[in-house]
Design a protein around this motif. Structure first.
Motif, short mmCIF file in Angstrom:
data_model
loop_
_atom_site.label_atom_id
_atom_site.label_comp_id
_atom_site.label_asym_id
_atom_site.label_seq_id
_atom_site.Cartn_x
_atom_site.Cartn_y
_atom_site.Cartn_z
N GLY A 1 23.09 36.19 36.48
CA GLY A 1 21.93 37.01 36.81
C GLY A 1 21.93 37.42 38.27
N THR A 2 22.29 36.49 39.15
CA THR A 2 22.39 36.80 40.57
C THR A 2 23.45 37.86 40.81
N TYR A 3 24.58 37.72 40.14
CA TYR A 3 25.63 38.72 40.28
C TYR A 3 25.17 40.08 39.78
N LEU A 4 24.47 40.12 38.66
CA LEU A 4 23.99 41.39 38.13
C LEU A 4 23.00 42.07 39.08
N VAL A 5 22.09 41.30 39.65
CA VAL A 5 21.13 41.87 40.59
C VAL A 5 21.86 42.40 41.82
N TRP A 6 22.82 41.64 42.30
CA TRP A 6 23.57 42.03 43.49
C TRP A 6 24.45 43.25 43.23
N THR B 1 24.32 45.59 40.81
CA THR B 1 23.67 46.83 40.36
C THR B 1 22.59 47.30 41.32
N HIS B 2 22.35 46.52 42.36
CA HIS B 2 21.31 46.85 43.34
C HIS B 2 19.96 47.09 42.68
N MET C 1 28.93 45.49 29.94
CA MET C 1 29.56 44.38 29.24
C MET C 1 29.11 43.04 29.82
N PHE C 2 28.97 42.99 31.14
CA PHE C 2 28.56 41.74 31.78
C PHE C 2 27.12 41.39 31.42
N VAL C 3 26.31 42.40 31.17
CA VAL C 3 24.92 42.15 30.77
C VAL C 3 24.89 41.42 29.43
N VAL C 4 25.75 41.81 28.51
CA VAL C 4 25.81 41.16 27.20
C VAL C 4 26.20 39.69 27.37
N LEU C 5 27.16 39.42 28.23
CA LEU C 5 27.56 38.04 28.49
C LEU C 5 26.40 37.24 29.09
N HIS C 6 25.71 37.84 30.03
CA HIS C 6 24.57 37.19 30.67
C HIS C 6 23.48 36.86 29.65
N VAL C 7 23.13 37.81 28.82
CA VAL C 7 22.09 37.59 27.81
C VAL C 7 22.53 36.55 26.79
N THR C 8 23.79 36.57 26.41
CA THR C 8 24.31 35.60 25.45
C THR C 8 24.23 34.18 26.02
#
Length: 84
Positions: free
Chosen positions: A43-48, A50-51, A1-8
């Protein structure tokens, strides 16, 4: 779900560069800065969280940042000419 927010947020930031360039205002610049910051933070949060490999995230982030900063710089230049 957070990926969708990030891409949006990211796509919205790139789309927002059009209206910003056409009619630059201080409020539109603030929105553009906020969208870029939101994209980089999410994006930083997603990388952190999801490793995921940092290299792919950094390359995509640097590409996005280059396009965003270039668009803002062009709009800033147009804005400065319109004020004088």
């Amino acid at each position: 779900m957070f990926v969708v927010l990030h891409v949006t947020i990211a796509i919205g930031g790139l789309v927002w560069l059009g209206p910003l360039w056409l009619r630059p205002t201080v409020a539109k610049f603030r929105i553009a800065y906020g969208l870029i910051a939101g994209t980089l933070l999410s994006g930083t949060y997603l990388v952190w969280s999801t490793h995921s490999p940092i290299l792919s995230g950094c390359l995509a982030g640097l590409t996005y940042l280059t396009i965003g900063v270039a668009g803002i710089a062009l709009a800033r230049r147009k804005f400065s000419y319109s004020e004088s």
